[in-house]
Design a protein around this motif. Structure first.
Motif, PDB file in Angstrom:
ATOM      1  N   GLY A  66       0.803  -1.220   0.000  1.00 31.79           N
ATOM      2  CA  GLY A  66       0.000   0.000   0.000  1.00 31.79           C
ATOM      3  C   GLY A  66       0.829   1.259   0.000  1.00 31.79           C
ATOM      4  N   SER A  67       2.139   1.137  -0.190  1.00 33.70           N
ATOM      5  CA  SER A  67       3.042   2.280  -0.078  1.00 33.70           C
ATOM      6  C   SER A  67       3.400   2.861  -1.433  1.00 33.70           C
ATOM      7  CB  SER A  67       4.328   1.851   0.633  1.00 33.70           C
ATOM      8  OG  SER A  67       5.352   2.814   0.488  1.00 33.70           O
ATOM      9  N   PRO A  68       3.093   4.143  -1.683  1.00 32.23           N
ATOM     10  CA  PRO A  68       3.543   4.789  -2.924  1.00 32.23           C
ATOM     11  C   PRO A  68       5.057   4.832  -3.038  1.00 32.23           C
ATOM     12  CG  PRO A  68       1.805   6.070  -1.888  1.00 32.23           C
ATOM     13  CD  PRO A  68       2.217   5.030  -0.889  1.00 32.23           C
ATOM     14  N   LEU A  69       5.749   4.969  -1.903  1.00 33.79           N
ATOM     15  CA  LEU A  69       7.204   4.996  -1.937  1.00 33.79           C
ATOM     16  C   LEU A  69       7.755   3.657  -2.394  1.00 33.79           C
ATOM     17  CD1 LEU A  69       9.809   6.535  -1.401  1.00 33.79           C
ATOM     18  CD2 LEU A  69       9.705   5.748   0.980  1.00 33.79           C
ATOM     19  N   ASN A  70       7.228   2.561  -1.833  1.00 34.62           N
ATOM     20  CA  ASN A  70       7.647   1.234  -2.293  1.00 34.62           C
ATOM     21  C   ASN A  70       7.337   1.051  -3.771  1.00 34.62           C
ATOM     22  OD1 ASN A  70       8.517   0.612   0.250  1.00 34.62           O
ATOM     23  ND2 ASN A  70       6.895  -0.850   0.714  1.00 34.62           N
ATOM     24  N   ALA A  71       6.157   1.517  -4.181  1.00 34.79           N
ATOM     25  CA  ALA A  71       5.770   1.384  -5.585  1.00 34.79           C
ATOM     26  C   ALA A  71       6.753   2.125  -6.483  1.00 34.79           C
ATOM     27  CB  ALA A  71       4.357   1.922  -5.786  1.00 34.79           C
ATOM     28  N   GLU A  72       7.154   3.323  -6.080  1.00 33.53           N
ATOM     29  CA  GLU A  72       8.082   4.090  -6.910  1.00 33.53           C
ATOM     30  C   GLU A  72       9.467   3.447  -6.932  1.00 33.53           C
ATOM     31  OE1 GLU A  72       9.534   8.619  -7.874  1.00 33.53           O
ATOM     32  OE2 GLU A  72       8.396   8.248  -6.035  1.00 33.53           O
ATOM     33  N   ILE A  73       9.931   2.946  -5.787  1.00 38.98           N
ATOM     34  CA  ILE A  73      11.218   2.259  -5.758  1.00 38.98           C
ATOM     35  C   ILE A  73      11.213   1.082  -6.718  1.00 38.98           C
ATOM     36  CG2 ILE A  73      12.753   0.847  -4.336  1.00 38.98           C
ATOM     37  CD1 ILE A  73      11.919   2.652  -1.956  1.00 38.98           C
ATOM     38  N   CYS A  74      10.148   0.280  -6.662  1.00 41.47           N
ATOM     39  CA  CYS A  74      10.064  -0.908  -7.521  1.00 41.47           C
ATOM     40  C   CYS A  74       9.837  -0.527  -8.980  1.00 41.47           C
ATOM     41  CB  CYS A  74       8.961  -1.830  -7.019  1.00 41.47           C
ATOM     42  SG  CYS A  74       9.275  -2.509  -5.368  1.00 41.47           S
ATOM     43  N   ALA A  75       9.165   0.600  -9.222  1.00 36.08           N
ATOM     44  CA  ALA A  75       8.917   1.044 -10.596  1.00 36.08           C
ATOM     45  C   ALA A  75      10.212   1.352 -11.326  1.00 36.08           C
ATOM     46  CB  ALA A  75       8.004   2.261 -10.598  1.00 36.08           C
ATOM     47  N   GLY A  76      11.241   1.752 -10.582  1.00 32.19           N
ATOM     48  CA  GLY A  76      12.514   2.071 -11.207  1.00 32.19           C
ATOM     49  C   GLY A  76      13.484   0.909 -11.270  1.00 32.19           C
ATOM     50  N   GLU A 114      -7.690   5.505  -2.488  1.00 32.44           N
ATOM     51  CA  GLU A 114      -6.709   6.573  -2.322  1.00 32.44           C
ATOM     52  C   GLU A 114      -5.277   6.048  -2.430  1.00 32.44           C
ATOM     53  OE1 GLU A 114     -10.538   7.866  -0.763  1.00 32.44           O
ATOM     54  OE2 GLU A 114      -9.339   6.092  -0.336  1.00 32.44           O
ATOM     55  N   THR A 115      -5.001   4.900  -1.803  1.00 29.38           N
ATOM     56  CA  THR A 115      -3.633   4.392  -1.868  1.00 29.38           C
ATOM     57  C   THR A 115      -3.301   3.872  -3.257  1.00 29.38           C
ATOM     58  OG1 THR A 115      -4.246   2.159  -1.071  1.00 29.38           O
ATOM     59  CG2 THR A 115      -3.640   3.806   0.581  1.00 29.38           C
ATOM     60  N   ILE A 116      -4.279   3.273  -3.935  1.00 27.42           N
ATOM     61  CA  ILE A 116      -4.043   2.808  -5.306  1.00 27.42           C
ATOM     62  C   ILE A 116      -3.776   4.005  -6.217  1.00 27.42           C
ATOM     63  CG2 ILE A 116      -5.101   1.710  -7.316  1.00 27.42           C
ATOM     64  CD1 ILE A 116      -6.500  -0.191  -5.330  1.00 27.42           C
ATOM     65  N   LEU A 117      -4.551   5.055  -6.069  1.00 28.15           N
ATOM     66  CA  LEU A 117      -4.333   6.270  -6.862  1.00 28.15           C
ATOM     67  C   LEU A 117      -2.924   6.811  -6.625  1.00 28.15           C
ATOM     68  CD1 LEU A 117      -5.128   8.672  -8.616  1.00 28.15           C
ATOM     69  CD2 LEU A 117      -6.266   9.664  -6.618  1.00 28.15           C
ATOM     70  N   SER A 118      -2.509   6.889  -5.372  1.00 29.23           N
ATOM     71  CA  SER A 118      -1.180   7.410  -5.065  1.00 29.23           C
ATOM     72  C   SER A 118      -0.092   6.556  -5.695  1.00 29.23           C
ATOM     73  CB  SER A 118      -0.980   7.476  -3.552  1.00 29.23           C
ATOM     74  OG  SER A 118      -1.874   8.393  -2.962  1.00 29.23           O
ATOM     75  N   LEU A 169      -0.516  -3.257 -13.371  1.00 25.86           N
ATOM     76  CA  LEU A 169      -1.738  -4.055 -13.420  1.00 25.86           C
ATOM     77  C   LEU A 169      -2.347  -3.976 -12.031  1.00 25.86           C
ATOM     78  CD1 LEU A 169      -3.539  -6.251 -14.879  1.00 25.86           C
ATOM     79  CD2 LEU A 169      -1.914  -7.956 -13.993  1.00 25.86           C
ATOM     80  N   VAL A 170      -3.652  -3.776 -11.942  1.00 27.26           N
ATOM     81  CA  VAL A 170      -4.294  -3.596 -10.640  1.00 27.26           C
ATOM     82  C   VAL A 170      -5.394  -4.646 -10.466  1.00 27.26           C
ATOM     83  CG1 VAL A 170      -5.506  -2.000  -9.116  1.00 27.26           C
ATOM     84  CG2 VAL A 170      -3.811  -1.115 -10.732  1.00 27.26           C
ATOM     85  N   ARG A 171      -5.358  -5.330  -9.315  1.00 32.52           N
ATOM     86  CA  ARG A 171      -6.369  -6.349  -9.037  1.00 32.52           C
ATOM     87  C   ARG A 171      -7.458  -5.776  -8.144  1.00 32.52           C
ATOM     88  NH1 ARG A 171      -5.028 -12.285  -6.582  1.00 32.52           N
ATOM     89  NH2 ARG A 171      -4.328 -11.087  -4.748  1.00 32.52           N
ATOM     90  N   VAL A 172      -8.699  -5.920  -8.593  1.00 31.38           N
ATOM     91  CA  VAL A 172      -9.845  -5.535  -7.776  1.00 31.38           C
ATOM     92  C   VAL A 172     -10.137  -6.647  -6.767  1.00 31.38           C
ATOM     93  CG1 VAL A 172     -10.923  -4.033  -9.489  1.00 31.38           C
ATOM     94  CG2 VAL A 172     -11.448  -6.485  -9.499  1.00 31.38           C
ATOM     95  N   PRO A 173     -10.839  -6.346  -5.672  1.00 34.37           N
ATOM     96  CA  PRO A 173     -11.139  -7.391  -4.700  1.00 34.37           C
ATOM     97  C   PRO A 173     -12.207  -8.369  -5.158  1.00 34.37           C
ATOM     98  CG  PRO A 173     -12.091  -5.306  -3.997  1.00 34.37           C
ATOM     99  CD  PRO A 173     -11.241  -5.004  -5.190  1.00 34.37           C
ATOM    100  N   VAL A 174     -13.088  -7.931  -6.059  1.00 33.62           N
ATOM    101  CA  VAL A 174     -14.216  -8.755  -6.475  1.00 33.62           C
ATOM    102  C   VAL A 174     -14.772  -8.186  -7.776  1.00 33.62           C
ATOM    103  CG1 VAL A 174     -15.903  -7.372  -5.192  1.00 33.62           C
ATOM    104  CG2 VAL A 174     -16.393  -9.791  -5.635  1.00 33.62           C
ATOM    105  N   CYS A 175     -15.453  -9.022  -8.520  1.00 33.81           N
ATOM    106  CA  CYS A 175     -16.058  -8.553  -9.781  1.00 33.81           C
ATOM    107  C   CYS A 175     -17.367  -7.830  -9.486  1.00 33.81           C
ATOM    108  CB  CYS A 175     -16.293  -9.729 -10.733  1.00 33.81           C
ATOM    109  SG  CYS A 175     -16.876  -9.207 -12.364  1.00 33.81           S
ATOM    110  N   ASP A 176     -17.242  -6.593  -9.082  1.00 36.96           N
ATOM    111  CA  ASP A 176     -18.381  -5.747  -8.744  1.00 36.96           C
ATOM    112  C   ASP A 176     -18.346  -4.529  -9.654  1.00 36.96           C
ATOM    113  OD1 ASP A 176     -19.782  -3.489  -7.510  1.00 36.96           O
ATOM    114  OD2 ASP A 176     -20.049  -4.787  -5.771  1.00 36.96           O
TER     115      ASP A 176
END
Length: 270
Positions: free
Chosen positions: A30-40, A58-62, A75-82
């Motif tokens: 859920g961390s934008p910082l982790n996401a950015e580190i891994c993105a690079g 909010e965290t997914i958007l960030s 790629l983003v996984r939703v919790p359920v097909c809703d």
């Protein structure tokens, strides 16, 4: 005058242009910082998880905003097909969607309807309010939205394996993603992803998708298993997660620096 914008390539487009399997990892913290580190990192893909993590809109958007500065494909996984949840994910700018627990062609058709505007689907129209269209700064977004979205569904039960060809044949499905952990559980082998029956179900699904010309991916945190699936022809593979990397690396650090014997324990591998 506002700047006229466009979208980056979808996972569908990346796979179509690839000359090798794409490789990625999960972002479950859920961390934008982790996401950015891994993105690079140089990986091809990041999978932001909304099913088995504490992520919110909010965290997914960030995280999407942090990732967007890099050439990696999220790629983003939703919790359920809703349809309501899927609508919200798409509106915050998710282009590549993974829907879990799709067992039948009917389930797959519901997922397709959720990502398409009427009359082809049921997605609510709110582009003027949404990051998806960059607040109406992407010309023709409503008419061209299908081109900006790729949809993948998870094969992760015995029923889904049996129905895999029918699921993949649904118009609007761009590929399937095999989840060995839930598949093992559904077959009565909880926690035994390497059980021969589970392994054969996985391999048979990969073969079926290759025969059908459908993109197929898999989750495999054990390197030898991941390489085996690559040799079987998977088009994309996720080989780690930010949280699992931190857990294993911190354990190794403790083992290297703390006095006394460090007992070995078996860790869940995926």
């Amino acid at each position: 005058m506002p700047i006229r914008l466009s979208h980056p390539p979808t996972l569908r487009e990346r796979l179509a242009g690839a000359d090798r399997p794409l490789v990625g990892m999960w972002i479950s913290s859920g961390s934008p910082l982790n996401a950015e580190i891994c993105a690079g990192s140089g990986l091809d893909m990041l999978l932001v998880d909304g099913e088995h993590s504490h992520n919110t809109l909010e965290t997914i958007l960030s995280q999407l905003q942090a990732i967007s500065a890099y050439p990696v494909t999220p790629l983003v996984r939703v919790p359920v097909c809703d349809p309501v949840i899927i609508k919200q994910y798409l509106d915050i700018g998710v282009q590549n969607l993974l829907v879990p627990m799709v067992d039948t062609a009917e389930d797959a058709a519901k997922a397709v309807a959720a990502v398409r505007y009427p009359p082809r689907g049921v997605r609510g129209v709110g582009s003027a309010l949404a990051r998806a269209s960059r607040w109406n700064r992407v010309d023709g977004y409503l008419n061209d939205a299908d081109d900006t979205i790729s949809l993948y569904v998870q094969i992760e039960s015995a029923d889904a394996v049996a129905n895999a060809r029918e699921i993949a044949a649904v118009d609007g499905i761009d590929g399937v993603f095999i989840g060995p952990a839930d598949l093992a559980a559904s077959m009565g082998h909880l926690g035994q992803q390497s059980h021969p029956a589970v392994a054969e179900a996985v391999s048979s699904t990969i073969r079926a998708m290759k025969d059908a010309g459908v993109s197929v991916g898999i989750n495999a945190f054990v390197p030898e298993v991941a390489r085996q699936h690559v040799s079987e022809g998977v088009d994309f593979v996720f080989v780690a997660a930010d949280v699992s990397l931190l857990a294993r690396a911190s354990e190794a650090l403790a083992a290297a620096w703390l006095p006394g014997e460090q007992g070995e324990s078996e860790r869940a591998s995926y």
